[in-house]
Design a protein around this motif. Structure first.
Motif, PDB file in Angstrom:
ATOM      1  N   HIS A  88       0.848  -1.185   0.000  1.00 52.06           N
ATOM      2  CA  HIS A  88       0.000   0.000   0.000  1.00 52.06           C
ATOM      3  C   HIS A  88       0.892   1.245   0.000  1.00 52.06           C
ATOM      4  N   LEU A  89       0.588   2.191  -0.868  1.00 54.84           N
ATOM      5  CA  LEU A  89       1.296   3.466  -0.929  1.00 54.84           C
ATOM      6  C   LEU A  89       0.250   4.566  -0.867  1.00 54.84           C
ATOM      7  N   SER A  90       0.373   5.458   0.126  1.00 56.23           N
ATOM      8  CA  SER A  90      -0.642   6.505   0.287  1.00 56.23           C
ATOM      9  C   SER A  90       0.000   7.871   0.466  1.00 56.23           C
ATOM     10  N   THR A  91      -0.733   8.891   0.032  1.00 51.41           N
ATOM     11  CA  THR A  91      -0.326  10.286   0.171  1.00 51.41           C
ATOM     12  C   THR A  91      -1.531  11.088   0.631  1.00 51.41           C
ATOM     13  N   PHE A  92      -1.310  11.938   1.627  1.00 46.23           N
ATOM     14  CA  PHE A  92      -2.352  12.844   2.113  1.00 46.23           C
ATOM     15  C   PHE A  92      -1.887  14.275   1.960  1.00 46.23           C
ATOM     16  N   TRP A  93      -2.799  15.128   1.525  1.00 51.02           N
ATOM     17  CA  TRP A  93      -2.528  16.543   1.348  1.00 51.02           C
ATOM     18  C   TRP A  93      -3.458  17.311   2.279  1.00 51.02           C
ATOM     19  N   THR A  94      -2.874  18.113   3.167  1.00 54.82           N
ATOM     20  CA  THR A  94      -3.661  18.973   4.042  1.00 54.82           C
ATOM     21  C   THR A  94      -3.937  20.257   3.272  1.00 54.82           C
ATOM     22  N   ILE A  95      -5.172  20.399   2.816  1.00 51.30           N
ATOM     23  CA  ILE A  95      -5.565  21.549   2.007  1.00 51.30           C
ATOM     24  C   ILE A  95      -5.566  22.813   2.862  1.00 51.30           C
ATOM     25  N   MET A  96      -6.188  22.699   4.028  1.00 49.02           N
ATOM     26  CA  MET A  96      -6.188  23.757   5.037  1.00 49.02           C
ATOM     27  C   MET A  96      -6.485  23.073   6.364  1.00 49.02           C
ATOM     28  N   GLU A  97      -6.365  23.763   7.449  1.00 50.43           N
ATOM     29  CA  GLU A  97      -6.595  23.139   8.737  1.00 50.43           C
ATOM     30  C   GLU A  97      -7.994  22.532   8.784  1.00 50.43           C
ATOM     31  N   GLY A  98      -8.062  21.233   9.050  1.00 50.28           N
ATOM     32  CA  GLY A  98      -9.345  20.546   9.117  1.00 50.28           C
ATOM     33  C   GLY A  98      -9.779  19.872   7.832  1.00 50.28           C
ATOM     34  N   ALA A  99      -9.122  20.145   6.722  1.00 49.90           N
ATOM     35  CA  ALA A  99      -9.504  19.545   5.432  1.00 49.90           C
ATOM     36  C   ALA A  99      -8.310  18.797   4.853  1.00 49.90           C
ATOM     37  N   ARG A 100      -8.534  17.524   4.518  1.00 49.44           N
ATOM     38  CA  ARG A 100      -7.480  16.696   3.937  1.00 49.44           C
ATOM     39  C   ARG A 100      -8.022  15.901   2.758  1.00 49.44           C
ATOM     40  N   MET A 101      -7.136  15.627   1.834  1.00 50.48           N
ATOM     41  CA  MET A 101      -7.461  14.809   0.679  1.00 50.48           C
ATOM     42  C   MET A 101      -6.358  13.759   0.548  1.00 50.48           C
ATOM     43  N   GLY A 102      -6.738  12.529   0.218  1.00 48.15           N
ATOM     44  CA  GLY A 102      -5.748  11.472   0.102  1.00 48.15           C
ATOM     45  C   GLY A 102      -6.005  10.560  -1.064  1.00 48.15           C
ATOM     46  N   ILE A 103      -4.952   9.874  -1.463  1.00 47.66           N
ATOM     47  CA  ILE A 103      -5.039   8.875  -2.516  1.00 47.66           C
ATOM     48  C   ILE A 103      -4.157   7.700  -2.106  1.00 47.66           C
ATOM     49  N   GLU A 104      -4.614   6.493  -2.405  1.00 49.82           N
ATOM     50  CA  GLU A 104      -3.875   5.295  -2.030  1.00 49.82           C
ATOM     51  C   GLU A 104      -3.869   4.312  -3.193  1.00 49.82           C
ATOM     52  N   PHE A 105      -2.717   3.723  -3.438  1.00 51.54           N
ATOM     53  CA  PHE A 105      -2.567   2.676  -4.447  1.00 51.54           C
ATOM     54  C   PHE A 105      -2.260   1.375  -3.718  1.00 51.54           C
ATOM     55  N   ILE A 106      -2.971   0.308  -4.069  1.00 53.05           N
ATOM     56  CA  ILE A 106      -2.781  -1.000  -3.445  1.00 53.05           C
ATOM     57  C   ILE A 106      -2.520  -2.029  -4.541  1.00 53.05           C
ATOM     58  N   TYR A 107      -1.513  -2.858  -4.320  1.00 52.35           N
ATOM     59  CA  TYR A 107      -1.219  -3.967  -5.221  1.00 52.35           C
ATOM     60  C   TYR A 107      -1.114  -5.228  -4.376  1.00 52.35           C
ATOM     61  N   GLY A 108      -1.772  -6.290  -4.799  1.00 54.41           N
ATOM     62  CA  GLY A 108      -1.739  -7.528  -4.039  1.00 54.41           C
ATOM     63  C   GLY A 108      -1.625  -8.751  -4.923  1.00 54.41           C
ATOM     64  N   GLN A 109      -1.108  -9.827  -4.325  1.00 56.04           N
ATOM     65  CA  GLN A 109      -0.984 -11.106  -5.012  1.00 56.04           C
ATOM     66  C   GLN A 109      -1.525 -12.196  -4.087  1.00 56.04           C
ATOM     67  N   ARG A 110      -2.082 -13.251  -4.675  1.00 54.34           N
ATOM     68  CA  ARG A 110      -2.553 -14.400  -3.905  1.00 54.34           C
ATOM     69  C   ARG A 110      -2.037 -15.683  -4.539  1.00 54.34           C
ATOM     70  N   TYR A 111      -1.845 -16.676  -3.698  1.00 55.73           N
ATOM     71  CA  TYR A 111      -1.359 -17.989  -4.134  1.00 55.73           C
ATOM     72  C   TYR A 111      -2.255 -19.040  -3.498  1.00 55.73           C
ATOM     73  N   ASN A 112      -2.720 -19.982  -4.306  1.00 51.53           N
ATOM     74  CA  ASN A 112      -3.601 -21.043  -3.835  1.00 51.53           C
ATOM     75  C   ASN A 112      -2.824 -22.348  -3.707  1.00 51.53           C
ATOM     76  N   PRO A 113      -3.315 -23.279  -2.879  1.00 43.47           N
ATOM     77  CA  PRO A 113      -2.615 -24.564  -2.702  1.00 43.47           C
ATOM     78  C   PRO A 113      -2.465 -25.362  -3.994  1.00 43.47           C
ATOM     79  N   ASP A 114      -3.366 -25.185  -4.964  1.00 47.50           N
ATOM     80  CA  ASP A 114      -3.276 -25.950  -6.218  1.00 47.50           C
ATOM     81  C   ASP A 114      -2.349 -25.290  -7.243  1.00 47.50           C
ATOM     82  N   LYS A 115      -1.497 -24.381  -6.764  1.00 47.47           N
ATOM     83  CA  LYS A 115      -0.477 -23.689  -7.592  1.00 47.47           C
ATOM     84  C   LYS A 115      -1.045 -22.616  -8.509  1.00 47.47           C
TER      85      LYS A 115
END
Length: 81
Positions: free
Chosen positions: A38-65
């Motif tokens: 997970h990679l995230s960035t938050f920008w404080t626009i002004m006191e009390g107001a924030r905007m953020g964006i997050e990128f998530i990358y994931g992998q899964r592996y099952n027992p049957d390969k």
């Protein structure tokens, strides 16, 4: 309170790994292990107001390969009043 340019941008990252023990009651193609970044960035626009964006990358592996991967982008805006 005045926010300087150095204080209005914050970033963070997280790495996670999951491992599930194999039991005979689980299906052969059920989730076994995975990892995510997970990679995230938050920008404080002004006191009390924030905007953020997050990128998530994931992998899964099952027992049957079989395996797979996915990515996602989240966005957030909030204001404290």
């Amino acid at each position: 309170m005045h926010i300087t340019p150095e204080e209005n941008l914050t970033e963070g990252y997280t790495y996670g790994i999951q491992v599930i023990e194999k039991y005979s009651l689980f299906a052969r193609d059920s989730f076994h292990r995975g990892q995510s970044f997970h990679l995230s960035t938050f920008w404080t626009i002004m006191e009390g107001a924030r905007m953020g964006i997050e990128f998530i990358y994931g992998q899964r592996y099952n027992p049957d390969k079989t395996h797979g991967s996915a990515s996602r982008i989240n966005m957030l805006f909030y204001y404290d009043f």
